[in-house]
Design a protein around this motif. Structure first.
Motif, PDB file in Angstrom:
ATOM      1  N   UNK A  68       0.824  -1.249   0.018  1.00  0.00           N
ATOM      2  CA  UNK A  68       0.091   0.043   0.064  1.00  0.00           C
ATOM      3  C   UNK A  68       1.013   1.357  -0.011  1.00  0.00           C
ATOM      4  N   UNK A  71       2.370   1.712  -3.420  1.00  0.00           N
ATOM      5  CA  UNK A  71       1.439   2.197  -4.190  1.00  0.00           C
ATOM      6  C   UNK A  71       1.212   3.597  -4.054  1.00  0.00           C
ATOM      7  N   UNK A  72       1.329   3.949  -2.913  1.00  0.00           N
ATOM      8  CA  UNK A  72       0.849   5.601  -2.690  1.00  0.00           C
ATOM      9  C   UNK A  72       2.153   6.264  -3.100  1.00  0.00           C
ATOM     10  N   UNK A  73       3.198   5.971  -2.832  1.00  0.00           N
ATOM     11  CA  UNK A  73       4.524   6.445  -3.120  1.00  0.00           C
ATOM     12  C   UNK A  73       4.703   6.573  -4.645  1.00  0.00           C
ATOM     13  N   UNK A  75       2.119   6.627  -6.842  1.00  0.00           N
ATOM     14  CA  UNK A  75       1.030   7.395  -7.323  1.00  0.00           C
ATOM     15  C   UNK A  75       0.826   8.951  -6.941  1.00  0.00           C
ATOM     16  N   UNK A  76       1.930   9.149  -6.109  1.00  0.00           N
ATOM     17  CA  UNK A  76       1.710  10.458  -5.281  1.00  0.00           C
ATOM     18  C   UNK A  76       2.274  11.568  -6.262  1.00  0.00           C
ATOM     19  N   UNK A  77       1.399  12.666  -6.275  1.00  0.00           N
ATOM     20  CA  UNK A  77       1.481  13.755  -7.287  1.00  0.00           C
ATOM     21  C   UNK A  77       2.713  14.469  -7.058  1.00  0.00           C
ATOM     22  N   UNK A  78       3.050  14.898  -5.897  1.00  0.00           N
ATOM     23  CA  UNK A  78       4.222  15.676  -5.883  1.00  0.00           C
ATOM     24  C   UNK A  78       5.577  14.873  -6.294  1.00  0.00           C
ATOM     25  N   UNK A  79       5.605  13.723  -5.893  1.00  0.00           N
ATOM     26  CA  UNK A  79       6.701  12.810  -6.210  1.00  0.00           C
ATOM     27  C   UNK A  79       6.872  12.687  -7.735  1.00  0.00           C
ATOM     28  N   UNK A  81       5.786  14.724  -9.752  1.00  0.00           N
ATOM     29  CA  UNK A  81       6.180  15.951 -10.424  1.00  0.00           C
ATOM     30  C   UNK A  81       7.649  15.859 -10.254  1.00  0.00           C
TER      31      UNK A  81
END
Lengths: 146, 70
Positions: A68, A71-73, A75-79, A81
């Motif tokens: 989990x 997956x978050x890492x 899909x994370x938008x800041x990362x 970018x």
């Protein structure tokens, strides 16, 4: 963890066995060093995957949590970018390094210090391919938004 | 863009880590938004507003001057 991982690990071990057998069979061939290296890489990788598979099999909850977070890492938008920016920056620096290398090898070639014709040709083709691939991929991705 | 994220999160008794987990983003993203170093996507801005049962305007304030400077 998916069973595919176990199969992948076993395939790696099998391939390691094949390369080891080939290395022993070749005797004192120039290829032997490379084959032993390949055996090490494939075998090590295979063992690691299998051990990891059985470890996570006994720690399912911990694995789900880890999955989990992963997956978050991803899909994370800041990362995403930051990854995009770092990719662009790395690409630019890489191209500059190639350009400088071309000039250095060109000088070495002109001064007859080293025959670098093949290296220069390779680097020029590589540099051009980088630019062309970038344009193709960019246009392909842009089309998806039209 | 200014926001009240820090205020709202603390009022709800959440840590950055917990709030990030709720929204399925990284803790760094929440921290960057709170510090005004990162403007979230519209999608994430909506998610944040909906989480606190507020409108986007109640959480985020658009400031043209700051935006132009950036």
């Amino acid at each position: 963890m998916k069973k595919n991982n176990l199969i992948y690990g076993l395939v790696c071990i099998l391939l390691a066995g094949i390369t080891l057998y080939a290395a022993i069979s070749f005797g004192e061939n120039k290829m032997v060093g490379g084959l032993y290296g390949l055996t090490g890489v494939l075998g090590g990788n295979g063992i690691y995957i299998i051990v990891r598979y059985f470890y996570w099999l006994t720690n399912k909850e911990k694995f789900q949590e880890k999955l989990q977070v992963k997956q978050i890492e991803q899909q994370d938008e800041l990362k995403q970018k930051i990854r995009e920016k770092s990719g662009t920056c790395t690409n630019l620096i890489g191209n500059l390094i190639i350009l400088v290398s071309i000039m250095v090898y060109l000088i070495l070639n002109v001064l007859d210090i080293m025959d670098t014709t093949h290296i220069i040709i390779f680097l020029v083709i590589y540099l051009i391919s980088q630019v062309v691939i970038e344009i193709i991929v960019f246009n392909h991705l842009l089309k998806k938004y039209e | 863009m200014k926001n009240k994220l820090d205020e709202l999160r603390k009022a709800n008794g959440l840590t950055q880590e917990e709030f990030a987990k709720e929204l399925r983003v990284s803790r760094q993203t929440i921290s960057a938004i709170e510090n005004g170093k990162y403007n979230p996507s519209l999608d994430l801005a909506f998610k944040i507003a909906i989480y606190f049962s507020k409108t986007i305007e109640e959480v985020f304030t658009y400031e043209e001057e700051n935006h132009e400077k950036k």
